[in-house]
Design a protein around this motif. Sequence first.
Motif, PDB file in Angstrom:
ATOM      1  N   ASN A   1       2.704  -0.832  11.064  1.00 45.54           N
ATOM      2  CA  ASN A   1       2.205  -1.927  10.141  1.00 45.54           C
ATOM      3  C   ASN A   1       3.042  -3.003   9.492  1.00 45.54           C
ATOM      4  O   ASN A   1       4.328  -2.471   8.981  1.00 45.54           O
TER       5      ASN A   1
ATOM      6  N   SER B   1       0.922  -1.185   0.049  1.00 50.19           N
ATOM      7  CA  SER B   1       0.084   0.065  -0.083  1.00 50.19           C
ATOM      8  C   SER B   1       0.996   1.267   0.038  1.00 50.19           C
ATOM      9  O   SER B   1       0.213   2.443  -0.212  1.00 50.19           O
TER      10      SER B   1
ATOM     11  N   PHE C   1       1.502   2.551   2.462  1.00 54.45           N
ATOM     12  CA  PHE C   1       1.001   3.734   3.734  1.00 54.45           C
ATOM     13  C   PHE C   1       1.546   3.227   4.802  1.00 54.45           C
ATOM     14  O   PHE C   1       1.244   2.044   5.298  1.00 54.45           O
TER      15      PHE C   1
ATOM     16  N   VAL D   1       2.402   3.460   8.825  1.00 55.63           N
ATOM     17  CA  VAL D   1       1.514   3.581  10.077  1.00 55.63           C
ATOM     18  C   VAL D   1       2.573   3.434  11.027  1.00 55.63           C
ATOM     19  O   VAL D   1       3.180   2.393  10.991  1.00 55.63           O
TER      20      VAL D   1
ATOM     21  N   TYR E   1      -7.089   7.331  11.440  1.00 54.10           N
ATOM     22  CA  TYR E   1      -7.925   6.773  12.451  1.00 54.10           C
ATOM     23  C   TYR E   1      -7.796   5.303  12.577  1.00 54.10           C
ATOM     24  O   TYR E   1      -7.622   4.524  11.500  1.00 54.10           O
ATOM     25  N   PRO E   2      -7.734   4.505  13.844  1.00 56.14           N
ATOM     26  CA  PRO E   2      -7.593   3.254  13.866  1.00 56.14           C
ATOM     27  C   PRO E   2      -8.794   2.648  13.113  1.00 56.14           C
ATOM     28  O   PRO E   2      -9.779   3.025  13.158  1.00 56.14           O
TER      29      PRO E   2
ATOM     30  N   GLU F   1       2.886  -5.360   6.490  1.00 57.68           N
ATOM     31  CA  GLU F   1       2.135  -5.830   5.438  1.00 57.68           C
ATOM     32  C   GLU F   1       2.488  -7.387   4.809  1.00 57.68           C
ATOM     33  O   GLU F   1       3.447  -7.901   5.402  1.00 57.68           O
TER      34      GLU F   1
ATOM     35  N   CYS G   1      -2.036  -4.238  11.344  1.00 54.51           N
ATOM     36  CA  CYS G   1      -1.719  -2.628  11.731  1.00 54.51           C
ATOM     37  C   CYS G   1      -0.823  -2.264  12.758  1.00 54.51           C
ATOM     38  O   CYS G   1      -0.831  -3.054  13.458  1.00 54.51           O
ATOM     39  N   ALA G   2      -0.601  -1.098  12.705  1.00 53.83           N
ATOM     40  CA  ALA G   2       0.584  -0.755  13.492  1.00 53.83           C
ATOM     41  C   ALA G   2       0.149  -0.654  15.026  1.00 53.83           C
ATOM     42  O   ALA G   2       0.920  -1.231  15.967  1.00 53.83           O
ATOM     43  N   GLU G   3      -1.211  -0.211  15.121  1.00 56.97           N
ATOM     44  CA  GLU G   3      -1.989  -0.277  16.335  1.00 56.97           C
ATOM     45  C   GLU G   3      -1.651  -1.548  16.954  1.00 56.97           C
ATOM     46  O   GLU G   3      -1.319  -1.957  18.185  1.00 56.97           O
TER      47      GLU G   3
ATOM     48  N   THR H   1      -2.048  -8.682   6.683  1.00 55.61           N
ATOM     49  CA  THR H   1      -1.541  -7.509   7.254  1.00 55.61           C
ATOM     50  C   THR H   1      -1.809  -7.332   8.655  1.00 55.61           C
ATOM     51  O   THR H   1      -2.846  -7.584   9.178  1.00 55.61           O
TER      52      THR H   1
HETATM   53  N1  THU Z   1      -3.360   0.371   8.858  1.00 56.87           N
HETATM   54  C1  THU Z   1      -2.697   0.481   9.966  1.00 56.87           C
HETATM   55  O1  THU Z   1      -1.388   0.113  10.293  1.00 56.87           O
HETATM   56  N2  THU Z   1      -3.571   0.923  10.945  1.00 56.87           N
HETATM   57  C2  THU Z   1      -5.016   1.324  10.897  1.00 56.87           C
HETATM   58  O2  THU Z   1      -5.773   1.364  11.647  1.00 56.87           O
HETATM   59  C3  THU Z   1      -5.420   1.560   9.595  1.00 56.87           C
HETATM   60  C4  THU Z   1      -4.687   0.781   8.351  1.00 56.87           C
HETATM   61  C5  THU Z   1      -2.447  -0.065   7.735  1.00 56.87           C
HETATM   62  C6  THU Z   1      -2.845  -1.317   7.294  1.00 56.87           C
HETATM   63  C7  THU Z   1      -1.998  -1.513   5.821  1.00 56.87           C
HETATM   64  O3  THU Z   1      -0.878  -1.729   6.013  1.00 56.87           O
HETATM   65  C8  THU Z   1      -2.249   0.317   5.277  1.00 56.87           C
HETATM   66  O4  THU Z   1      -2.425   0.691   6.579  1.00 56.87           O
HETATM   67  C9  THU Z   1      -3.339   0.396   4.481  1.00 56.87           C
HETATM   68  O5  THU Z   1      -4.331  -0.132   4.716  1.00 56.87           O
END
Ligand code: THU
Length: 139
Positions: free
Chosen positions: A45, A25, A27, A29, A92-93, A47, A56-58, A54
């Motif tokens: 995060n 992605s 993206f 985090v 946002y989470p 992936e 998420c960072a949280e 994948t």
């Molecule tokens: N992602 C997070 O790490 N935290 C979130 O709360 C939303 C999404 C990550 C998952 C994925 O690797 C990327 O952002 C795109 O969705």
Amino acid sequence: MSEQEKQELIRRALDARKKAYAPYSHFQVGAALVTEDGSLYQGGNIENASYGATCCAERTAVFQAVCDGKRRIKALAVAGGMEGTEPADYAYPCGICRQVLQEFAAADMVLIVARSVTDYREYSLEELLPYGFGGESIK
Ligand code: THU
């Protein structure tokens, strides 16, 4: 939590973001949390080529804390944005992370969604996950 403590937590989230693994992605985090005893945990995060695997960072940060025996989160900061750029918006989470936070949140947990150390918004879990399903729901 003092303003200074919040800014420090955001700094740690931005730091963790640098180690995010997001080759699909792009993206990235980062999250940082502090537990009731003052311990700090970070996560990015992670992936996977099989996208659904994948994390998420949280959740990376929460699971690090729980693995270390820390189950009550006092505050969590999160920051995300496209790689090679500073966060352009508040990340946002996601729903799954909100549910995981419900499991391990201290009663008054502070959730910080940041674009930078000084530009952030602050929420309670109740605001982001009203009428949440938790352990007390299945007693
Ligand atoms: N992602 C997070 O790490 N935290 C979130 O709360 C939303 C999404 C990550 C998952 C994925 O690797 C990327 O952002 C795109 O969705």
